[in-house]
Design a protein around this motif. Structure first.
Motif, PDB file in Angstrom:
ATOM      1  N   GLU A  58       5.183  -7.312   1.388  1.00 11.34           N
ATOM      2  CA  GLU A  58       4.382  -6.363   2.146  1.00 11.34           C
ATOM      3  C   GLU A  58       4.509  -6.615   3.641  1.00 11.34           C
ATOM      4  O   GLU A  58       4.765  -7.744   4.077  1.00 11.34           O
ATOM      5  CB  GLU A  58       2.896  -6.458   1.774  1.00 11.34           C
ATOM      6  N   SER A  59       4.265  -5.572   4.410  1.00 13.43           N
ATOM      7  CA  SER A  59       4.201  -5.684   5.864  1.00 13.43           C
ATOM      8  C   SER A  59       3.345  -4.546   6.393  1.00 13.43           C
ATOM      9  O   SER A  59       3.045  -3.587   5.678  1.00 13.43           O
ATOM     10  CB  SER A  59       5.603  -5.634   6.485  1.00 13.43           C
ATOM     11  N   GLY A  60       2.954  -4.673   7.663  1.00 10.39           N
ATOM     12  CA  GLY A  60       2.220  -3.593   8.315  1.00 10.39           C
ATOM     13  C   GLY A  60       0.744  -3.838   8.518  1.00 10.39           C
ATOM     14  O   GLY A  60       0.060  -3.017   9.140  1.00 10.39           O
ATOM     15  N   GLY A  61       0.236  -4.944   8.000  1.00  9.80           N
ATOM     16  CA  GLY A  61      -1.169  -5.229   8.210  1.00  9.80           C
ATOM     17  C   GLY A  61      -1.441  -5.633   9.653  1.00  9.80           C
ATOM     18  O   GLY A  61      -0.524  -5.810  10.450  1.00  9.80           O
ATOM     19  N   GLY A  62      -2.730  -5.767   9.972  1.00  4.60           N
ATOM     20  CA  GLY A  62      -3.096  -6.181  11.322  1.00  4.60           C
ATOM     21  C   GLY A  62      -4.536  -5.877  11.626  1.00  4.60           C
ATOM     22  O   GLY A  62      -5.328  -5.571  10.732  1.00  4.60           O
ATOM     23  N   LEU A  63      -4.857  -5.949  12.906  1.00  6.41           N
ATOM     24  CA  LEU A  63      -6.206  -5.688  13.406  1.00  6.41           C
ATOM     25  C   LEU A  63      -6.230  -4.311  14.055  1.00  6.41           C
ATOM     26  O   LEU A  63      -5.380  -4.004  14.894  1.00  6.41           O
ATOM     27  CB  LEU A  63      -6.598  -6.762  14.419  1.00  6.41           C
ATOM     28  N   VAL A  64      -7.196  -3.502  13.663  1.00 13.25           N
ATOM     29  CA  VAL A  64      -7.311  -2.152  14.212  1.00 13.25           C
ATOM     30  C   VAL A  64      -8.783  -1.812  14.371  1.00 13.25           C
ATOM     31  O   VAL A  64      -9.632  -2.332  13.634  1.00 13.25           O
ATOM     32  CB  VAL A  64      -6.598  -1.143  13.283  1.00 13.25           C
ATOM     33  N   GLN A  65      -9.085  -0.966  15.328  1.00 12.06           N
ATOM     34  CA  GLN A  65     -10.462  -0.532  15.526  1.00 12.06           C
ATOM     35  C   GLN A  65     -10.829   0.541  14.504  1.00 12.06           C
ATOM     36  O   GLN A  65      -9.962   1.269  13.983  1.00 12.06           O
ATOM     37  CB  GLN A  65     -10.645   0.019  16.931  1.00 12.06           C
ATOM     38  N   ALA A  66     -12.100   0.636  14.230  1.00 14.77           N
ATOM     39  CA  ALA A  66     -12.587   1.670  13.317  1.00 14.77           C
ATOM     40  C   ALA A  66     -12.117   3.040  13.805  1.00 14.77           C
ATOM     41  O   ALA A  66     -12.148   3.325  15.002  1.00 14.77           O
ATOM     42  CB  ALA A  66     -14.102   1.618  13.233  1.00 14.77           C
ATOM     43  N   GLY A  67     -11.680   3.849  12.839  1.00 14.55           N
ATOM     44  CA  GLY A  67     -11.141   5.160  13.175  1.00 14.55           C
ATOM     45  C   GLY A  67      -9.641   5.174  13.364  1.00 14.55           C
ATOM     46  O   GLY A  67      -9.036   6.255  13.434  1.00 14.55           O
ATOM     47  N   GLY A  68      -9.052   3.999  13.459  1.00 18.26           N
ATOM     48  CA  GLY A  68      -7.616   3.903  13.665  1.00 18.26           C
ATOM     49  C   GLY A  68      -6.827   4.030  12.376  1.00 18.26           C
ATOM     50  O   GLY A  68      -7.380   4.282  11.299  1.00 18.26           O
ATOM     51  N   SER A  69      -5.512   3.834  12.501  1.00 13.22           N
ATOM     52  CA  SER A  69      -4.596   3.996  11.369  1.00 13.22           C
ATOM     53  C   SER A  69      -3.640   2.819  11.279  1.00 13.22           C
ATOM     54  O   SER A  69      -3.319   2.182  12.294  1.00 13.22           O
ATOM     55  CB  SER A  69      -3.777   5.284  11.524  1.00 13.22           C
ATOM     56  N   LEU A  70      -3.202   2.569  10.065  1.00 10.34           N
ATOM     57  CA  LEU A  70      -2.147   1.600   9.794  1.00 10.34           C
ATOM     58  C   LEU A  70      -1.298   2.139   8.652  1.00 10.34           C
ATOM     59  O   LEU A  70      -1.799   2.875   7.799  1.00 10.34           O
ATOM     60  CB  LEU A  70      -2.713   0.237   9.382  1.00 10.34           C
ATOM     61  N   ARG A  71      -0.029   1.735   8.621  1.00  9.82           N
ATOM     62  CA  ARG A  71       0.817   2.048   7.484  1.00  9.82           C
ATOM     63  C   ARG A  71       1.370   0.753   6.915  1.00  9.82           C
ATOM     64  O   ARG A  71       2.068   0.004   7.608  1.00  9.82           O
ATOM     65  CB  ARG A  71       1.964   2.983   7.849  1.00  9.82           C
ATOM     66  N   THR A 102     -11.668  -3.663   5.455  1.00 11.49           N
ATOM     67  CA  THR A 102     -11.140  -4.995   5.738  1.00 11.49           C
ATOM     68  C   THR A 102     -10.929  -5.772   4.449  1.00 11.49           C
ATOM     69  O   THR A 102     -11.840  -5.914   3.635  1.00 11.49           O
ATOM     70  CB  THR A 102     -12.095  -5.763   6.658  1.00 11.49           C
ATOM     71  N   ALA A 103      -9.712  -6.249   4.253  1.00 12.88           N
ATOM     72  CA  ALA A 103      -9.360  -6.958   3.024  1.00 12.88           C
ATOM     73  C   ALA A 103      -7.916  -7.422   3.121  1.00 12.88           C
ATOM     74  O   ALA A 103      -7.178  -7.023   4.039  1.00 12.88           O
ATOM     75  CB  ALA A 103      -9.517  -6.051   1.805  1.00 12.88           C
ATOM     76  N   VAL A 104      -7.518  -8.239   2.161  1.00  9.97           N
ATOM     77  CA  VAL A 104      -6.099  -8.516   1.958  1.00  9.97           C
ATOM     78  C   VAL A 104      -5.579  -7.444   1.004  1.00  9.97           C
ATOM     79  O   VAL A 104      -6.158  -7.226  -0.064  1.00  9.97           O
ATOM     80  CB  VAL A 104      -5.870  -9.919   1.376  1.00  9.97           C
ATOM     81  N   TYR A 105      -4.522  -6.799   1.410  1.00  6.91           N
ATOM     82  CA  TYR A 105      -3.928  -5.727   0.617  1.00  6.91           C
ATOM     83  C   TYR A 105      -2.675  -6.245  -0.087  1.00  6.91           C
ATOM     84  O   TYR A 105      -1.804  -6.836   0.547  1.00  6.91           O
ATOM     85  CB  TYR A 105      -3.582  -4.536   1.507  1.00  6.91           C
ATOM     86  N   TYR A 106      -2.616  -5.999  -1.391  1.00  5.99           N
ATOM     87  CA  TYR A 106      -1.520  -6.477  -2.217  1.00  5.99           C
ATOM     88  C   TYR A 106      -0.745  -5.306  -2.808  1.00  5.99           C
ATOM     89  O   TYR A 106      -1.338  -4.338  -3.292  1.00  5.99           O
ATOM     90  CB  TYR A 106      -2.041  -7.326  -3.376  1.00  5.99           C
ATOM     91  N   CYS A 107       0.556  -5.436  -2.803  1.00  5.71           N
ATOM     92  CA  CYS A 107       1.433  -4.515  -3.491  1.00  5.71           C
ATOM     93  C   CYS A 107       1.689  -5.055  -4.900  1.00  5.71           C
ATOM     94  O   CYS A 107       1.823  -6.271  -5.086  1.00  5.71           O
ATOM     95  CB  CYS A 107       2.742  -4.401  -2.713  1.00  5.71           C
ATOM     96  N   ALA A 108       1.731  -4.159  -5.879  1.00  4.86           N
ATOM     97  CA  ALA A 108       1.939  -4.577  -7.257  1.00  4.86           C
ATOM     98  C   ALA A 108       2.888  -3.604  -7.953  1.00  4.86           C
ATOM     99  O   ALA A 108       2.977  -2.428  -7.575  1.00  4.86           O
ATOM    100  CB  ALA A 108       0.618  -4.644  -8.002  1.00  4.86           C
ATOM    101  N   ALA A 109       3.554  -4.106  -8.988  1.00  2.82           N
ATOM    102  CA  ALA A 109       4.518  -3.274  -9.710  1.00  2.82           C
ATOM    103  C   ALA A 109       4.549  -3.627 -11.182  1.00  2.82           C
ATOM    104  O   ALA A 109       4.249  -4.762 -11.586  1.00  2.82           O
ATOM    105  CB  ALA A 109       5.919  -3.464  -9.117  1.00  2.82           C
ATOM    106  N   ARG A 110       4.919  -2.622 -11.973  1.00  2.27           N
ATOM    107  CA  ARG A 110       5.155  -2.845 -13.409  1.00  2.27           C
ATOM    108  C   ARG A 110       6.271  -1.907 -13.846  1.00  2.27           C
ATOM    109  O   ARG A 110       6.300  -0.741 -13.452  1.00  2.27           O
ATOM    110  CB  ARG A 110       3.915  -2.597 -14.236  1.00  2.27           C
ATOM    111  N   HIS A 111       7.163  -2.427 -14.679  1.00  2.00           N
ATOM    112  CA  HIS A 111       8.288  -1.637 -15.172  1.00  2.00           C
ATOM    113  C   HIS A 111       7.819  -0.731 -16.296  1.00  2.00           C
ATOM    114  O   HIS A 111       7.757  -1.123 -17.451  1.00  2.00           O
ATOM    115  CB  HIS A 111       9.406  -2.553 -15.654  1.00  2.00           C
ATOM    116  N   THR A 112       7.414   0.496 -15.946  1.00  2.00           N
ATOM    117  CA  THR A 112       6.956   1.473 -16.909  1.00  2.00           C
ATOM    118  C   THR A 112       7.011   2.863 -16.281  1.00  2.00           C
ATOM    119  O   THR A 112       6.918   2.992 -15.055  1.00  2.00           O
ATOM    120  CB  THR A 112       5.511   1.180 -17.369  1.00  2.00           C
ATOM    121  N   ILE A 113       7.149   3.884 -17.143  1.00  2.00           N
ATOM    122  CA  ILE A 113       7.108   5.255 -16.632  1.00  2.00           C
ATOM    123  C   ILE A 113       5.679   5.792 -16.642  1.00  2.00           C
ATOM    124  O   ILE A 113       5.435   6.912 -16.193  1.00  2.00           O
ATOM    125  CB  ILE A 113       8.025   6.189 -17.441  1.00  2.00           C
TER     126      ILE A 113
END
Length: 124
Positions: A6-19, A91-102
């Motif tokens: 993962e990448s793209g996390g950080g500190l942002v003010q309320a109302g802001g955006s992140l990807r 505010t949290a730690v964001y995790y990416c997850a995956a599973r091999h399924t349709i």
């Protein structure tokens, strides 16, 4: 071995955006459901959004509906989480997850590949 970074996390003010971005490596095909979970201090991990392998089906948690969007680019082996109108409670730690399924799956126990997480902090 499938790996998620993962990448793209950080500190942002309320109302802001992140990807957030999650790059997947080591998989043999694109038939993976992908998801973003988050975990705040003292709270359980919760599903934020999920997307099936074609991108045609998505799930967005009620807490972020209308503010967050999940998408994927299978040619780039990348899944994204666009987060707009951020709130301090995001505010949290964001995790990416995956599973091999349709199939579309939404429980954390359904996912067997996880990234290391990226911190998102929203200040008021």
């Amino acid at each position: 071995q499938v790996q998620l970074v993962e990448s793209g996390g950080g500190l942002v003010q309320a109302g802001g955006s992140l990807r957030l971005s999650c790059v997947v490596s080591g998989r043999t095909d694109s038939r993976y459901v992908m998801a973003w979970f988050r975990q705040a201090p003292g709270k359980e991990r919760e599903l934020v959004a999920a997307i099936n392998w074609t991108g045609a089906s998505t799930y967005i948690a009620d807490a972020v509906k209308g503010r967050f969007t999940i998408s994927r680019d299978n040619a780039k082996d990348t899944v994204y989480l666009q987060m707009n109108s951020l709130k301090p409670e995001d505010t949290a730690v964001y995790y990416c997850a995956a599973r091999h399924t349709i199939l579309m799956v939404t429980r954390s126990s359904d996912y067997n590949y996880w990234g290391q997480g990226t911190q998102v902090t929203v200040s008021s």
